[in-house]
Design an enzyme around this catalytic site. Structure first.
Site, PDB file in Angstrom:
ATOM      1  N   LYS A  53      -5.182 -19.649   7.852  1.00  0.00           N
ATOM      2  CA  LYS A  53      -5.440 -20.819   6.993  1.00  0.00           C
ATOM      3  C   LYS A  53      -5.521 -22.091   7.842  1.00  0.00           C
ATOM      4  CE  LYS A  53      -3.229 -18.489   3.130  1.00  0.00           C
ATOM      5  NZ  LYS A  53      -2.080 -18.286   2.255  1.00  0.00           N
ATOM      6  N   GLN A  97       4.050 -20.147   1.653  1.00  0.00           N
ATOM      7  CA  GLN A  97       3.632 -18.752   1.764  1.00  0.00           C
ATOM      8  C   GLN A  97       4.687 -17.823   1.158  1.00  0.00           C
ATOM      9  OE1 GLN A  97       0.606 -17.931   2.873  1.00  0.00           O
ATOM     10  NE2 GLN A  97       0.887 -15.721   2.690  1.00  0.00           N
ATOM     11  N   ASP A 120      -2.544 -23.457  -4.249  1.00  0.00           N
ATOM     12  CA  ASP A 120      -2.489 -22.008  -4.459  1.00  0.00           C
ATOM     13  C   ASP A 120      -2.699 -21.661  -5.934  1.00  0.00           C
ATOM     14  OD1 ASP A 120      -2.208 -20.205  -2.372  1.00  0.00           O
ATOM     15  OD2 ASP A 120      -0.100 -20.703  -2.053  1.00  0.00           O
TER      16      ASP A 120
HETATM   17  N1  GUN Z   1       1.236 -14.278  -0.253  1.00  0.00           N
HETATM   18  C1  GUN Z   1       0.199 -13.421  -0.421  1.00  0.00           C
HETATM   19  N2  GUN Z   1      -0.914 -14.098  -0.796  1.00  0.00           N
HETATM   20  C2  GUN Z   1      -0.558 -15.405  -0.852  1.00  0.00           C
HETATM   21  C3  GUN Z   1      -1.273 -16.589  -1.181  1.00  0.00           C
HETATM   22  O1  GUN Z   1      -2.466 -16.579  -1.504  1.00  0.00           O
HETATM   23  N3  GUN Z   1      -0.561 -17.740  -1.123  1.00  0.00           N
HETATM   24  C4  GUN Z   1       0.760 -17.776  -0.785  1.00  0.00           C
HETATM   25  N4  GUN Z   1       1.367 -18.953  -0.780  1.00  0.00           N
HETATM   26  N5  GUN Z   1       1.443 -16.699  -0.494  1.00  0.00           N
HETATM   27  C5  GUN Z   1       0.791 -15.511  -0.516  1.00  0.00           C
END
Ligand code: GUN
Length: 295
Positions: A53, A97, A120
């Site tokens: 990211k 995350q 998100d």
């Molecule tokens: N864990 C697995 N996929 C994601 C996501 O898209 N965002 C976040 N914050 N955690 C994750």
């Protein structure tokens, strides 16, 4: 001929569009959109995701901040970091995350994120707004799949879509988005999960099959209707005879399924890359810089 839904190509296209918008902002002396990512602990997969990211932010010229916290951090301390990000005017959007260490209540953390910065789309307010068809941040994987369907002009109206997996992040929002009166959308949706008794029959009746259950190779050719569109959301790490000792595998047995369907997204090179591109699009939206919607 089976159409390969190329997430890499689409993601690069979206990155190019974002880069152009950011370049224009920079040239006119305006603020550059800023994404912050919080990672707690050192889980291998989470570290890989957060790094990708941040890398993509750099690639498009977006500002980013990586906040890496020790897994011994208390819930109260993490809540303070979230509050700082909520009130920091320089940060347009941020993610925490998941998963978080066991001693931290994930729901409490997600609910503490300002819905206006929740790129998100995990906050109940954004999920509720999405369900009502109101402007909302839509979580990155479902948003990426919707963009993929739209840009490849996959007809969804009147189709039977079967989603396998009812996670809050993918399966459930996907089932809502595809049942709405939008384009893509207007599907009749069946949401299958671990307690569905006749899952192979359900899958065989799908015009559009979305596999998001996290079981490598689960969908085999006998479960797919000829000519169906298959979207593979799985990203499992499996042992492999290569330098790394592992490979990434989807929920679909690509080799047997691909020849049978009209279109399929591969793993790697499919939905995963769309997810990160969607997060950047959400951040542009959070910064109020994008006039474009998701597709
Ligand atoms: N864990 C697995 N996929 C994601 C996501 O898209 N965002 C976040 N914050 N955690 C994750």
């Amino acid at each position: 001929m089976t159409l390969i839904l190329d997430g890499k190509k689409l993601s690069l296209q979206i990155q190019e569009e974002i880069r152009t918008e950011i370049d224009a902002l920079r040239q006119s002396g305006k603020k550059i959109p800023h994404l912050a990512a919080v990672l707690v602990g050192n889980d291998g997969a989470s570290t890989t995701y957060v790094n990708s990211k941040i890398r993509l932010c750099t690639a498009v010229g977006m500002q980013s901040t990586f906040i890496h916290l020790d897994d011994t951090i208390s819930e109260a301390e993490l809540l303070r970091f979230v509050e700082d990000l909520n009130t920091n005017p320089d940060v347009d959007g941020f993610i925490v995350q998941l998963p978080l260490p066991k001693h931290i209540n994930e729901n409490k953390i997600v609910e503490s994120i300002s819905p206006d910065k929740d790129v998100d789309g995990f906050h109940p307010i954004n999920l509720g707004r999405m369900q009502l068809g109101l402007p909302a941040f839509i979580s990155a994987t479902p948003a990426g799949i919707m963009t993929m369907l739209k840009r490849y002009q996959i007809e969804t109206t009147g189709k039977h879509c079967v989603v396998i997996g009812r996670s809050n992040i993918v399966g459930t929002p996907m089932s809502i988005l595809l049942s709405r009166n939008t384009n893509p959308g207007n599907c009749t949706v069946t949401l299958c999960h671990s307690k569905t008794s006749n899952i192979a029959d359900m899958c065989r009746s799908a015009d559009i099959l979305i596999a998001a259950l996290g079981k490598p190779g689960f969908v085999t050719a006998d479960m797919v209707k000829p000519g169906a569109v298959v979207i593979d959301v799985g990203i499992s790490r499996v042992q492999a005879d290569n330098e790394k000792g592992h490979a990434i595998m989807g929920d679909v047995d690509f080799a047997s399924v691909a020849p049978k369907c009209s279109a399929i997204s591969p793993v790697p090179g499919g939905v995963g890359l769309m997810t990160v591109a969607s997060l950047l699009l959400n951040t542009m939206q959070a910064a109020g810089k994008s006039t474009k919607g998701h597709a």
